[in-house]
Design an enzyme around this catalytic site. Structure first.
Site, short mmCIF file in Angstrom:
data_model
loop_
_atom_site.label_atom_id
_atom_site.label_comp_id
_atom_site.label_asym_id
_atom_site.label_seq_id
_atom_site.Cartn_x
_atom_site.Cartn_y
_atom_site.Cartn_z
CE1 TYR B 317 -78.24 74.94 50.52
CE2 TYR B 317 -77.04 73.91 52.10
CZ TYR B 317 -77.09 74.12 50.89
OH TYR B 317 -76.46 73.63 49.94
CE1 TYR B 368 -76.45 70.21 48.90
CE2 TYR B 368 -75.44 68.74 47.37
CZ TYR B 368 -75.26 69.89 48.14
OH TYR B 368 -74.27 70.48 48.48
#
Lengths: 147, 414
Positions: B317, B368
């Site tokens: 991440y 994103y």
């Protein structure tokens, strides 16, 4: 209440959003008193105040006034405005607060701002002290400056 | 174990820059993308009996199920808290549902068109504008928190803490102080992921190259994070289909794909973490300058009976570059404080690195999607369908966020 008139941030900064437990901390701020919530059973200190002590689960507290001194734990210089007419960069910091001379069993950190300094002066570990900014008769914000 | 959970299908919409998705709603994209993923799996929408999402998804499972005409919804849930910490946890929830027999086919989805809603981190802008438009500005005073999240944020917002960049810059600044990590280390992460995105037609940044010099001269957002240390904000949606080993066997054969097993999944937060470095100044000192995932990582390795050196490819991440560096340490790919050296070694590159990472470009350069696209890329990298293939990749780590409560998965091909 101290008659300080120094301003570093505009009125358009977000105001505190409080609940039943955090209101006493902000009310102490309005009187320019920096406090920690201290458990009367085990002396664990916490900011922000919470319904129970995270260490002993007691629910009896005193708001203990601190010296307003501390050391810079970490910081960031923010280059994006989050309020109108804001001076950039502004500095978000975490300060490790001095609890010596109190019954608090632990030191406690506070998210805050560094003021009255240049970015190049920001240095982790340097001593700092509280500098109150009165936003209104209801709200004062504890910022910090180097000693 | 015939009910062991496997990933059998993935799907996504077009990913675009913030506000550029065009004439389609986030809600419609969620439905469309779930259909794309279930079709990719070789299943029908009527096979779905479970839905899972995270991050306060506006597209709630009960409505999605009704609109898809799912015969009977047997399982639906949402992981706590906003942001990307719950991506792998949503997959974990789907895994538990499938393995305990509560559902047969669970779709994990995330639709995110931030351009159609309030822009993340721009709450203050709205407040400022409304204050500016008021005939007489109201006095600065308290307002009441109606949720615990608002109470936590309301304690730090008066200090200007409103953006992820500032929230995650604080622990990384301390990491720099303790271990000497640098902005150049961060730049190398951004450049490695961009190179991966340049070969990925799905990536929003496919056509934009990035050099270390461009990174080093890009504008400062929240020191030490420059523009290219921060993930994008995008419009799009993606979904992953989870089912049992028994069903996965036939489906994989039909698609000529390896089976991708969810070997282990974990979710967690250290003691006293609450909303992590966003709101919490009192995280334990030995955890503060980390991604906060060390305990969870240990638990994951133990559960899977695997170790970092077993991993062929990782999807980590990347809301901010600094969080990648600290997670590499959390998950044990290098020692604490040596993340910078690990990056200097070129480890993250799909072009010969020892740990090809974010082979789609990640949140920094693909899209994103609160990290659910990392799960899709994890499956693709093991199917041999990544745009940056890692030869004979058999094991993949996927993580969801650092600096806030998080989750992670270990995937294995067989």
């Amino acid at each position: 209440m101290t008659a300080s008139t120094t301003r570093w941030f505009p009125n358009s900064m977000p105001a505190p959003i409080v609940d039943h437990h955090t209101l006493p901390w902000w009310q102490a701020c309005a009187e320019h008193k920096l406090t920690a919530q201290r458990c009367t059973h085990c002396n664990h200190a916490q900011i922000p105040p919470a319904p129970i002590c995270s260490e002993c689960h007691g629910n009896s507290f005193e708001m203990t006034e601190l010296s307003g001194k501390g050391t810079l734990y970490t910081y960031t210089a923010v280059y994006q405005p989050i309020a109108m007419e804001q001076t950039l960069p502004f500095f978000i910091a975490i300060v490790e607060l001095d609890v010596s001379g109190t019954s608090c069993a632990n030191s406690v950190r506070l998210m805050t701002n560094m003021v009255d300094c240049e970015e190049s002066e920001l240095q982790i570990g340097k001593p700092v002290q509280v500098a109150w900014e009165s936003m209104s008769q209801y709200v004062s914000i504890p910022r910090f400056r180097f000693c | 174990m015939s009910r062991k959970a496997h990933i059998v299908g993935v799907g996504e919409s077009q990913y675009t820059k913030w506000g550029k998705i065009g004439d389609i709603t986030e809600h419609a994209l969620a439905l469309q993308t779930i259909i794309t993923a279930i079709t990719d799996a070789g299943l029908k929408v009527s096979d779905i009996d479970g839905l899972a999402s995270f991050a306060e998804d506006r597209n709630e499972g009960i409505f999605i199920a009704a609109e898809l005409g799912i015969p009977e919804l047997r399982y639906s849930n949402m992981v706590w808290m906003p942001g990307g910490g719950g991506g792998c946890a949503a997959v974990s929830n789907a895994t538990m549902a499938v393995e305990t027999g509560q559902a047969e086919v669970v779709v994990v989805y995330r639709s995110l068109c931030q351009g159609q809603y309030m822009r993340f981190g721009h709450a203050a802008e709205l407040m400022v504008n409304s204050a500016a438009n008021a005939a007489e500005p109201p006095p600065v005073t308290f307002s009441q928190a109606n949720t615990m999240m608002l109470a936590a944020m309301g304690q730090v917002m008066p200090f200007g803490m409103l953006t992820g960049a500032a929230a995650f810059a604080l622990p990384f600044r301390r990491h720099m102080h303790k271990y000497g990590s640098t902005s150049e280390h961060l730049g190398k992460i951004a450049v490695a992921f961009r190179e991966h995105a340049n070969r990925n037609p799905r990536a929003v940044m496919q056509d934009k190259t990035l050099t270390l010099e461009q990174h080093q001269t890009s504008r400062m957002i929240a020191d030490p994070f420059r523009l290219f240390d921060c993930c994008m904000e995008n419009d799009g949606a993606c979904a992953v289909v989870i089912t049992t080993a028994e069903r996965a066997k036939d489906l994989s054969r039909a698609r000529n794909r390896k089976m991708v097993e969810i070997v282990a999944s974990v979710q967690g937060a250290p003691k006293g973490y609450s909303f992590g470095s966003f709101t919490n100044a009192n995280i334990d000192d030995d955890i503060y300058a980390t991604g906060g995932n060390t305990q969870m990582a240990d638990r994951l390795w133990k559960k899977a009976d695997m170790k970092p050196s077993d991993i062929d490819v990782a999807q980590i991440y990347d809301h901010f570059t600094g969080s990648v560096l600290m997670q590499l340490e959390d998950f044990g790919f290098c020692k604490r404080g040596e993340g910078g050296d690990f990056i200097d070694s070129g480890a993250l590159s799909a072009n010969g690195g020892s740990l090809p990472t974010n082979t789609s470009g990640g949140s920094l350069s693909e899209a994103y999607m609160h990290g659910l696209n990392h799960v899709l890329e994890g499956a693709r990298s093991l199917w041999g369908e990544s745009c940056n293939p890692v030869k004979d990749a058999k094991a993949c780590l996927v993580t969801s966020a650092a600096g806030v409560p998080s989750s992670a998965l270990l995937l294995r091909a067989h």
